[in-house]
Each structure stands twice: as C-alpha cells, then as structure tokens.
Design a protein around this motif. Structure first.
Motif, PDB file in Angstrom:
ATOM      1  N   ASN A 461       0.749  -1.222   0.030  1.00 16.75           N
ATOM      2  CA  ASN A 461      -0.112   0.101  -0.124  1.00 16.75           C
ATOM      3  C   ASN A 461       0.747   1.146  -0.102  1.00 16.75           C
ATOM      4  O   ASN A 461       0.702   2.132  -0.966  1.00 16.75           O
ATOM      5  CB  ASN A 461      -0.852   0.139   1.219  1.00 16.75           C
ATOM      6  N   THR A 462       1.707   1.221   1.192  1.00 17.57           N
ATOM      7  CA  THR A 462       2.734   2.497   0.960  1.00 17.57           C
ATOM      8  C   THR A 462       4.148   2.112   0.484  1.00 17.57           C
ATOM      9  O   THR A 462       4.822   3.086   0.758  1.00 17.57           O
ATOM     10  CB  THR A 462       2.681   2.948   2.420  1.00 17.57           C
ATOM     11  N   GLY A 463       4.254   1.129   0.185  1.00 18.89           N
ATOM     12  CA  GLY A 463       5.527   0.584  -0.350  1.00 18.89           C
ATOM     13  C   GLY A 463       6.386  -0.354   1.075  1.00 18.89           C
ATOM     14  O   GLY A 463       5.819  -0.575   2.083  1.00 18.89           O
ATOM     15  N   ILE A 464       7.233  -1.213   0.474  1.00 15.45           N
ATOM     16  CA  ILE A 464       7.978  -0.996  -0.606  1.00 15.45           C
ATOM     17  C   ILE A 464       7.377  -1.940  -1.895  1.00 15.45           C
ATOM     18  O   ILE A 464       7.444  -3.123  -1.585  1.00 15.45           O
ATOM     19  CB  ILE A 464       9.327  -1.389  -0.410  1.00 15.45           C
ATOM     20  N   SER A 465       7.046  -1.331  -2.857  1.00 21.25           N
ATOM     21  CA  SER A 465       6.448  -2.465  -4.078  1.00 21.25           C
ATOM     22  C   SER A 465       7.525  -2.681  -5.001  1.00 21.25           C
ATOM     23  O   SER A 465       8.285  -1.612  -5.232  1.00 21.25           O
ATOM     24  CB  SER A 465       5.380  -1.919  -4.776  1.00 21.25           C
ATOM     25  N   GLY A 466       7.546  -3.861  -5.725  1.00 20.40           N
ATOM     26  CA  GLY A 466       8.739  -4.061  -6.790  1.00 20.40           C
ATOM     27  C   GLY A 466       8.693  -5.387  -7.280  1.00 20.40           C
ATOM     28  O   GLY A 466       7.939  -6.237  -7.065  1.00 20.40           O
ATOM     29  N   PHE A 467       9.414  -5.421  -8.267  1.00 19.08           N
ATOM     30  CA  PHE A 467       9.773  -6.773  -9.007  1.00 19.08           C
ATOM     31  C   PHE A 467      11.177  -7.260  -8.824  1.00 19.08           C
ATOM     32  O   PHE A 467      12.220  -6.712  -8.910  1.00 19.08           O
ATOM     33  CB  PHE A 467       9.786  -6.319 -10.417  1.00 19.08           C
ATOM     34  N   ILE A 468      11.198  -8.401  -8.097  1.00 21.31           N
ATOM     35  CA  ILE A 468      12.683  -9.326  -7.654  1.00 21.31           C
ATOM     36  C   ILE A 468      12.832 -10.405  -8.623  1.00 21.31           C
ATOM     37  O   ILE A 468      11.713 -11.325  -8.525  1.00 21.31           O
ATOM     38  CB  ILE A 468      12.389  -9.722  -6.359  1.00 21.31           C
ATOM     39  N   ASP A 470      14.570 -13.983  -9.862  1.00 17.82           N
ATOM     40  CA  ASP A 470      14.614 -15.460  -9.142  1.00 17.82           C
ATOM     41  C   ASP A 470      16.096 -15.717  -8.621  1.00 17.82           C
ATOM     42  O   ASP A 470      16.146 -16.589  -7.998  1.00 17.82           O
ATOM     43  CB  ASP A 470      14.330 -16.604 -10.173  1.00 17.82           C
ATOM     44  N   ARG A 471      17.161 -14.725  -8.764  1.00 16.46           N
ATOM     45  CA  ARG A 471      18.114 -14.497  -7.757  1.00 16.46           C
ATOM     46  C   ARG A 471      18.200 -13.396  -6.766  1.00 16.46           C
ATOM     47  O   ARG A 471      19.359 -13.182  -6.229  1.00 16.46           O
ATOM     48  CB  ARG A 471      19.273 -14.257  -8.825  1.00 16.46           C
ATOM     49  N   GLY A 472      17.107 -12.842  -6.345  1.00 14.92           N
ATOM     50  CA  GLY A 472      16.841 -11.731  -5.502  1.00 14.92           C
ATOM     51  C   GLY A 472      17.367 -10.402  -5.678  1.00 14.92           C
ATOM     52  O   GLY A 472      17.247  -9.564  -4.796  1.00 14.92           O
ATOM     53  N   ARG A 473      17.566 -10.076  -7.124  1.00 12.95           N
ATOM     54  CA  ARG A 473      17.906  -8.761  -7.622  1.00 12.95           C
ATOM     55  C   ARG A 473      16.691  -8.035  -7.594  1.00 12.95           C
ATOM     56  O   ARG A 473      15.762  -8.571  -8.373  1.00 12.95           O
ATOM     57  CB  ARG A 473      18.684  -9.127  -8.881  1.00 12.95           C
ATOM     58  N   VAL A 474      16.557  -6.740  -7.223  1.00 13.03           N
ATOM     59  CA  VAL A 474      15.487  -5.833  -7.036  1.00 13.03           C
ATOM     60  C   VAL A 474      15.598  -5.154  -8.677  1.00 13.03           C
ATOM     61  O   VAL A 474      16.460  -4.391  -8.902  1.00 13.03           O
ATOM     62  CB  VAL A 474      15.351  -4.684  -6.267  1.00 13.03           C
ATOM     63  N   VAL A 475      14.671  -5.538  -9.738  1.00 10.48           N
ATOM     64  CA  VAL A 475      14.931  -5.260 -10.921  1.00 10.48           C
ATOM     65  C   VAL A 475      14.393  -3.774 -10.981  1.00 10.48           C
ATOM     66  O   VAL A 475      14.713  -2.976 -11.784  1.00 10.48           O
ATOM     67  CB  VAL A 475      14.017  -5.925 -11.885  1.00 10.48           C
ATOM     68  N   ASP A 476      13.072  -3.382 -10.085  1.00  6.69           N
ATOM     69  CA  ASP A 476      12.539  -2.100 -10.114  1.00  6.69           C
ATOM     70  C   ASP A 476      11.729  -1.940  -8.917  1.00  6.69           C
ATOM     71  O   ASP A 476      11.149  -3.030  -8.478  1.00  6.69           O
ATOM     72  CB  ASP A 476      11.760  -1.917 -11.421  1.00  6.69           C
ATOM     73  N   ALA A 477      11.602  -0.876  -8.449  1.00  7.51           N
ATOM     74  CA  ALA A 477      10.905  -0.800  -7.145  1.00  7.51           C
ATOM     75  C   ALA A 477      10.301   0.615  -7.069  1.00  7.51           C
ATOM     76  O   ALA A 477      10.917   1.757  -7.659  1.00  7.51           O
ATOM     77  CB  ALA A 477      11.650  -1.233  -6.070  1.00  7.51           C
ATOM     78  N   LEU A 478       9.428   0.789  -6.164  1.00  7.73           N
ATOM     79  CA  LEU A 478       8.577   2.168  -5.807  1.00  7.73           C
ATOM     80  C   LEU A 478       9.257   2.433  -4.450  1.00  7.73           C
ATOM     81  O   LEU A 478       8.944   1.673  -3.678  1.00  7.73           O
ATOM     82  CB  LEU A 478       7.214   2.161  -5.868  1.00  7.73           C
ATOM     83  N   ALA A 479       9.465   3.766  -4.133  1.00  7.78           N
ATOM     84  CA  ALA A 479       9.881   4.099  -2.808  1.00  7.78           C
ATOM     85  C   ALA A 479       8.721   4.087  -1.973  1.00  7.78           C
ATOM     86  O   ALA A 479       7.785   4.530  -2.373  1.00  7.78           O
ATOM     87  CB  ALA A 479      10.757   5.432  -3.133  1.00  7.78           C
ATOM     88  N   ILE A 480       9.235   4.105  -0.864  1.00  3.51           N
ATOM     89  CA  ILE A 480       8.254   4.107   0.278  1.00  3.51           C
ATOM     90  C   ILE A 480       7.471   5.367   0.404  1.00  3.51           C
ATOM     91  O   ILE A 480       7.921   6.426   0.229  1.00  3.51           O
ATOM     92  CB  ILE A 480       8.695   3.671   1.458  1.00  3.51           C
ATOM     93  N   ASN A 481       6.134   5.297   0.711  1.00  5.47           N
ATOM     94  CA  ASN A 481       5.196   6.430   0.976  1.00  5.47           C
ATOM     95  C   ASN A 481       5.017   7.286  -0.398  1.00  5.47           C
ATOM     96  O   ASN A 481       4.916   8.581  -0.175  1.00  5.47           O
ATOM     97  CB  ASN A 481       5.390   7.613   2.044  1.00  5.47           C
ATOM     98  N   ALA A 483       2.881   7.288  -4.227  1.00  3.42           N
ATOM     99  CA  ALA A 483       1.961   6.912  -4.953  1.00  3.42           C
ATOM    100  C   ALA A 483       2.175   6.547  -6.380  1.00  3.42           C
ATOM    101  O   ALA A 483       2.829   7.568  -6.909  1.00  3.42           O
ATOM    102  CB  ALA A 483       0.653   7.612  -4.767  1.00  3.42           C
ATOM    103  N   GLY A 484       1.870   5.424  -7.006  1.00  8.68           N
ATOM    104  CA  GLY A 484       2.265   5.251  -8.453  1.00  8.68           C
ATOM    105  C   GLY A 484       2.128   3.777  -9.114  1.00  8.68           C
ATOM    106  O   GLY A 484       1.518   3.065  -8.045  1.00  8.68           O
ATOM    107  N   VAL A 485       2.680   3.623 -10.217  1.00  7.63           N
ATOM    108  CA  VAL A 485       2.596   2.390 -10.901  1.00  7.63           C
ATOM    109  C   VAL A 485       4.049   1.932 -11.316  1.00  7.63           C
ATOM    110  O   VAL A 485       4.770   2.710 -11.585  1.00  7.63           O
ATOM    111  CB  VAL A 485       1.452   2.028 -11.936  1.00  7.63           C
ATOM    112  N   LEU A 486       3.928   0.470 -11.171  1.00  8.69           N
ATOM    113  CA  LEU A 486       5.475   0.148 -12.062  1.00  8.69           C
ATOM    114  C   LEU A 486       4.746  -0.793 -12.929  1.00  8.69           C
ATOM    115  O   LEU A 486       4.253  -2.016 -12.631  1.00  8.69           O
ATOM    116  CB  LEU A 486       6.218  -0.483 -10.377  1.00  8.69           C
TER     117      LEU A 486
END
Length: 530
Positions: A461-468, A470-481, A483-486
């Motif tokens: 809801n307020t973060g951290i949203s993202g795509f990880i 299969d090796r645990g690498r954060v490909v992209d993420a939205l910062a905490i607090n 609003a937006g889409v990824l």
C-alpha cells in the motif's frame, strides 16, 4: 584482546546484563535497512566471552547451573529484539485512543518473549561448551535450533533471523538456495563468533581458516550463480504493480472509501510507462478494496470496465462467506481475489497464516471479557484459509499469492510454491510508517525469491512495491510513501536444479555437522590429560 576478553568474562550482575543487551542491540545494525554486517564480528565474540563466564557455583544442581547462560542469552536477545522490533508499536498508535495502553506489550513484552529463544540457544551451547573452537560450533548449533523453533512455536515469528545478517545483497543471498535459512543461521553465527578465538589463540589458525573458507565459498557461490547464463525464457508476463499510498487512518473510513477505490482505478488505468505493452496482470495491495464486494457489486462492474481483453486484476480484499452485516454466522477472510475482464471473480486465495492479535484474537472469549481486542478493526474476526493454491494467469503461468507477513515463513513459502512459476506478495505496511519494518519485510521477500528460484512481484500500500527476479535482484521498485504504478515484464527462465527437498535436507545436515564437531571437541577436552 586477552585483557578485553578477561574483563568481559569476569563481569557480573547488572554489568553482565547490560553488556549482553548492548551486544544484541548492536547486532541489529546488520539487518535491513542498515546492512552493516561487520558489527556481528563484535556482537558474537562478546556473547562468547560472556558465556565463558556464565558459570554457577559448583554445588549448584544441573538446571541451576544453566541459569547464568540463559540469562546472558536472554539479555542478548532482549537487546536484539527491542532495537529491531520497536517499530511494531507504531501499529498501536494508528488508533491510539483504543490501543495506546498496549504499547509496552508490543515494544517490551514481545521482545522479552522472543528473547527466550536466544536464552535457550545459550543454554544449548553451554551444554557442550569447551575452552576452544568447539564452543563456537556449539553456539552456532544453539542458534540454529533456536531460530528454527522461533519459526514454528506459537504459530511462529521468524523476523530478522541472525542468518539474514550474512545476506545484505544478492551476491551474498545465493547460499540460502542450498542450505536454507536453517543452515544460514548456524553458519553465520559460526563465522561471526570466530574473532573470540583471538583472546586465547587456541585453534586460532584453524578457526581463521574455517571462517575464511566459508566466507570465500559464500561469496564465490553467489558470484557463480549470478554470473551464470540465464535459462531460455519461453514465457513472459506483463505486470502492473499499483501502490496507492493510502493512509492507514483512512483505510476503513466510510466517508472516503469511494475516493480510495477511484484512486485504485485511476492508477490502474494509466498509460503504459515502459514499452507500451498492455499489462496482462494488474496487482493491487492487501485489503486495497475498501469494502465488501457482496455489498458493492457495482465495484466489480467498474473493474470489468477498467480491464481490457484478457487482463486479470489480482486485488487484496476482504472476502465474506454467508450473510454480512448483523449475521453472526458470517465468516471473513483476508484474501487475494482474481477478477477477469467481465468483472467476475474467477478465483480467490485466502490468507492461511493469520497475525495473532492483529487479524484474530487467541482465546477470544476470555480476552474480550477483560476488554482486550484485536488491532485490525473489522465487523468480525478473520478466519484462516484452509489451503493455498496457484492462480492461473495468461500463458498458463501459475502464481501463488502470499498475504502480508506470510512471506516471512521459509518452509511454508517453499512448500506452497513447489508447483508455481511466480510468487505474488501483497501487503499493507502503512501500519508501520517509514521505519525499518517495511525495509525488513521487503528483504525477506527477496530471500524467498532466492530460496525458491522464482521471480516475485510485490504490491504494498505505502511501499515497498517491486519486482524481484529469481536470484533476489531488485529489478525495479517504488519508494516508500509514494503513489504510482510500476510496469514490469517478468520472464520465466529454467528453474534451479536445487529442489525443496534438497534444501530441507542440507540445512539440518549443516546443524548435524556442527553438532558433531562440537561434541568431538568436547570429548577431546575431557580426555585431555590435566
């Protein structure tokens, strides 16, 4: 170093408790968001020296002789959990008028209870204690067993296990795919405690060689796994992750529910941000639908109008079975529902592992009679789902949802994803604000992706949203607090050859080897001539 160790060993009373508390508190800096793992090379040697001095008078009975060791481990754990989990109290301040009284329970009583496991770790270690490297192995076994117990006893709460200190970045996470969290907990303590040998020089060379070998293997395996060629990706899935950043105080406010729902629709309807590819899956966070679909069927119509041909929306929602409203027989579930482009709910997965005192109240009748209520205020207590299953998406991709803190349980996640392609994690960390809590929660999702060798998409809801990946690498993420889409494209490479059964075998095997080593050193000490 001998002089420092000697002074710590001879500490007594409140001074020993204070140093143990400080050592545990210092170790928290190795966890997210700080990730300063080097502090553990101070905290754990201090713990070893404190346990060296944790002895009772010779006439004392067996159990009484273990009390000093338990006290040291408990104070170490109390410092670790107080400083590592203080942010849990933030959830009680969201509705301070009702729950501020319980703040000491969350900030002090919960850490005090969790510290019992570290007290047990110290006791188990002291049973096989020696004056040399054997005590390092016994401490590692003690923590390995204690951390495992912490993940299962009283429904389990394996938050910030010690092994995570050795996995601050993807390079250092890959070993968990082989030994599991059980093995990582024990091996991390084994390596972190080695500097304690500097005080006596007994087996110092052996200890340094073992620690260096394990560290090199840890880093080398990570490098090999990350640098290896990716498997052929025959399938992919375009995903839009929605992060609305709704204040927790507004989540269930009846006057703003329509505005919240409109915010979710508007964010989901934004033009594609990347290559213009239409998302096949739109993902909303936990309880992002601010009302029951049974009471607002018009919401399903609006979602159907939002979605294009073939699109699926997976949304966190409260699901009701039976009549809602005043019917005492109605059951409520914290769920993820899948809605198709016709506005139909085609699948639902209920949360299986509920949060005690948050989503349900243990011994509800007894505690309610003395005025204790659950924190999440909803018409009825949540019920647990019976079994998790995969939701089939475009291209026959199987996605398994985990709601909120379900993602922190390694065995459950590995078991439930045995036949899946993608992990979906929805959560609402707005309860905890911009504290270490959301960062620690996100880190655990990373490690689950590594363990299972499956990509993970996360909507918070307020973060951290993202795509990880299969090796645990954060490909992209939205910062905490924010609003937006990824918009991300998830590809599905060949799975790792390491299976769930292999990890379950290797982790306990690590404990067994360390235990055998500790027993061998203990026997050698007893047989050594005076």
């Amino acid at each position: 170093m001998d002089r420092l160790a000697g002074r710590i060993i001879l500490l007594w009373g409140w001074r020993r408790a204070l140093v143990a508390f400080a050592a545990g508190a210092l170790a928290v800096l190795a966890q997210a968001p700080y990730d300063f793992f080097a502090v553990c090379f101070v905290s754990f040697p201090v713990l070893v020296w404190l346990l060296d001095g944790a002895t009772a008078e010779p006439p004392a009975r067996f159990l009484k002789r273990l009390v000093p060791a338990f006290a040291v481990g408990w104070w170490f754990g109390f410092g670790y959990f107080v400083t590592g989990l203080w942010w849990v109290g933030g959830a009680l301040l969201v509705e301070a008028d009702d729950f501020a009284w319980a703040l000491p329970l969350a900030v002090l009583a919960l850490p005090a209870l969790l510290a019992v496991f570290y007290g047990l770790a110290a006791v188990l270690a002291r049973l096989f204690w020696t004056g040399d490297i054997g005590r390092i192995a016994s401490l590692a076994v003690g923590f390995g067993v204690a951390e495992w117990l912490r993940s299962v006893v009283f429904t389990g709460f394996p938050w910030n296990p010690i092994g995570y200190a050795a996995m601050p970045i993807p390079l250092l996470m890959q070993s968990v795919s082989v030994v599991g969290v059980i093995g990582m907990n024990a091996l991390a303590v084994f390596v972190f405690s080695m500097p304690a040998l500097l005080a006596s020089n007994r087996h110092l060379r052996t200890g340094l060689v073992l620690a260096a070998a394990l560290a090199i293997a840890h880093v080398g395996f990570g490098y090999w796994r990350l640098s290896g060629p990716e498997g052929a990706s025959a399938r992919s899935l375009a995903v839009r992750i929605v992060q609305p950043s709704i204040l927790q105080t507004e989540k269930w406010d009846g006057e703003v529910r329509d505005r919240i729902f409109r915010t979710m629709l508007d964010l989901s309807a934004q033009p594609a941000l990347a290559d213009g590819k239409k998302p096949q899956l739109i993902l909303w966070p936990e309880t992002s639908v601010p009302f029951l679909f049974t009471e607002r069927p018009d919401a399903l119509v609006a979602i159907g109008e939002l979605l294009g041909d073939g699109q699926i929306l997976m949304a966190g929602a409260v699901r009701a079975e039976g009549s809602s409203g005043s019917n005492a027989n109605a059951r409520y579930y914290n769920s993820v529902v899948a809605i198709n482009d016709a506005g139909e709910i085609v699948d639902a997965v209920d949360k299986v592992h509920l949060v005690p005192f948050g989503e349900y109240l243990p011994f509800e009748d007894m505690l309610a009679s003395i005025g204790i209520e659950k924190i999440v205020q909803f018409p009825m207590t949540f019920s647990a789902g019976n079994q998790r299953h995969a939701v089939t998406l475009a291209g026959a991709i199987r996605a398994v949802p985990f709601i909120c803190y379900e993602i922190i349980f390694p065995d459950m996640v590995k078991h439930d994803t045995a036949m899946s392609d993608l992990i979906v994690n929805v959560t609402n960390d707005a309860w905890f604000g911009d504290t270490p809590g959301p960062y620690q929660h996100f880190r655990q999702a990373q490690i689950r992706a590594v363990e299972t060798s499956q990509p993970l998409v996360r909507a918070a809801n307020t973060g951290i949203s993202g795509f990880i990946d299969d090796r645990g690498r954060v490909v992209d993420a939205l910062a905490i607090n924010t609003a937006g889409v990824l918009d991300v494209t998830v590809s599905f490479p060949n799975q790792s050859s390491m299976s769930f059964a292999d990890q379950r075998f290797v982790g306990p095997l690590v404990l067994l080897v360390l235990f055998g080593f500790a027993c061998g050193m203990r026997l050698r000490q007893r047989l050594r001539p005076n």
